[in-house]
Every structure is written in C-alpha cells, then in structure tokens.
Design a protein around this motif. Structure first.
Motif, PDB file in Angstrom:
ATOM      1  N   THR A 165       0.841  -1.198   0.000  1.00 10.55           N
ATOM      2  CA  THR A 165       0.000   0.000   0.000  1.00 10.55           C
ATOM      3  C   THR A 165       0.873   1.244   0.000  1.00 10.55           C
ATOM      4  O   THR A 165       0.661   2.174  -0.792  1.00 10.55           O
ATOM      5  CB  THR A 165      -0.930   0.001   1.229  1.00 10.55           C
ATOM      6  N   LEU A 166       1.842   1.273   0.892  1.00  5.73           N
ATOM      7  CA  LEU A 166       2.740   2.430   0.993  1.00  5.73           C
ATOM      8  C   LEU A 166       3.577   2.604  -0.270  1.00  5.73           C
ATOM      9  O   LEU A 166       3.831   3.744  -0.694  1.00  5.73           O
ATOM     10  CB  LEU A 166       3.635   2.287   2.222  1.00  5.73           C
ATOM     11  N   LEU A 167       3.968   1.508  -0.895  1.00  7.85           N
ATOM     12  CA  LEU A 167       4.728   1.591  -2.134  1.00  7.85           C
ATOM     13  C   LEU A 167       3.890   2.231  -3.240  1.00  7.85           C
ATOM     14  O   LEU A 167       4.358   3.122  -3.958  1.00  7.85           O
ATOM     15  CB  LEU A 167       5.206   0.199  -2.549  1.00  7.85           C
ATOM     16  N   VAL A 168       2.643   1.811  -3.377  1.00  7.25           N
ATOM     17  CA  VAL A 168       1.760   2.397  -4.392  1.00  7.25           C
ATOM     18  C   VAL A 168       1.536   3.881  -4.112  1.00  7.25           C
ATOM     19  O   VAL A 168       1.593   4.712  -5.027  1.00  7.25           O
ATOM     20  CB  VAL A 168       0.418   1.634  -4.468  1.00  7.25           C
ATOM     21  N   ILE A 169       1.308   4.231  -2.854  1.00  9.04           N
ATOM     22  CA  ILE A 169       1.109   5.640  -2.498  1.00  9.04           C
ATOM     23  C   ILE A 169       2.366   6.455  -2.804  1.00  9.04           C
ATOM     24  O   ILE A 169       2.285   7.568  -3.342  1.00  9.04           O
ATOM     25  CB  ILE A 169       0.690   5.769  -1.018  1.00  9.04           C
ATOM     26  N   ALA A 170       3.529   5.921  -2.478  1.00 11.05           N
ATOM     27  CA  ALA A 170       4.792   6.628  -2.749  1.00 11.05           C
ATOM     28  C   ALA A 170       4.990   6.825  -4.251  1.00 11.05           C
ATOM     29  O   ALA A 170       5.384   7.912  -4.694  1.00 11.05           O
ATOM     30  CB  ALA A 170       5.965   5.860  -2.152  1.00 11.05           C
TER      31      ALA A 170
END
Length: 176
Positions: A165-170
C-alpha cells in the motif's frame, strides 16, 4: 517443540461475545469486538483501526503513535497466537488485530492526509489484504502453526500488504 496442528473442525464456529470476553488475548485479537462482524470482519477491523487512529492522533504525538504501533505489534503477536490456538484455526478471519496494526502503520506514515487520501489508503490496503497478490500471498503462507510462528504469520502478511500500500502511495506521489 514441534507444532502439530490440531484436527480441523468441519466448519469453525464463529466467535461470540462470550469468547471475546473470555481472555484478554481474544479481546485484543478480535479488535475489541470489530472481528465479531458477521460480514467482512477484516474490513470492519480496518475501519475500526482508521477511527481509532483518528482519535489517538488527537492525544498522541507521531512519535508516541510509532511506539504504540510497535507495542501493539508485540502484544498482538501474543494475542493472535493465543486466540488462533483457542479457535483451532491457523489464521481465522475474525482475528483482525493484524489489520489494525498494519493499517495504523499505513496511516502513521501517510499522515497528514485529507479524507480522500486516507480513503485511498484504506481501499489499497483492503485490496492487498483481501486479494493477496504476489508478495502478500507468499507472506500469507510463509509462517503457519499454532505457536509463536503462526502468531507472527497472522501479522506478517498484513504488514506486507501495508508495505505494498505504501509503495503504491509513494509511487503515486512521486509521479503525480
């Protein structure tokens, strides 16, 4: 000591309020009752986590929230281990503490964010947790059992879903 799985029940019984209150580990692992939801307990647990985070950030600094997430992970490891063993299910869907701490981690790292950004984080996290693509599927199978390893495994795949999730947001923030 080798972890020998207990024979599976034909259909595991749904936990009840009595089970929830029978042991502090159950109360924690079942997300203070959110895991008793008859429909989509993982989503109910994640919604509870979102609301709880919004309340907690009113009283705690970001550093204190980080320490809370670390402590909640360790306590959750114990609670998930005890509760899964009591339910005789390796990774019961009603155990939602894994969603709670993993989504707290997501929110902690994306905040401050407006409602729509938080909602996007919620949707992405639920997607990765429910569909379990690629690394999340691997993490879901990596640690199984009714001992400390199984309790860790319950949490691990949700932390991998949080990372995705954090990777996609980043990536979204970087390219847009």
């Amino acid at each position: 000591m080798t972890d020998i799985p207990l024979p599976p029940a034909l259909k595991p019984p749904r936990p009840t309020a009595k089970f929830l209150l029978a042991h502090p580990a159950h109360f924690i692992a079942l997300g203070f009752g959110s895991g008793l939801s008859p429909v989509a307990p993982g989503t109910a647990g994640t919604l509870w986590a979102w609301l709880a985070f919004l309340v907690l950030q009113q009283w705690l600094t970001p550093s204190e929230i980080g320490w809370l997430i670390a402590a909640a992970t360790l306590v959750g490891w114990w609670a998930c281990t005890v509760t899964a063993k009591a339910m005789n299910v390796l990774d019961p869907g009603n155990i939602v503490w894994d969603e709670v701490v993993a989504f707290w981690l997501v929110l902690w790292l994306v905040m401050p964010a407006d409602f729509w950004s938080q909602l996007a984080a919620f949707v992405l996290f639920r997607f990765f947790d429910a569909v379990k693509p690629g690394p999340v599927a691997w993490a879901d199978q990596a640690f199984k059992g009714f001992n400390w390893r199984g309790g860790f495994g319950i949490l691990f795949d949700d932390f991998v879903a949080a990372f995705c999730t954090l990777l996609v947001i980043a990536l979204w923030r970087f390219f847009w």
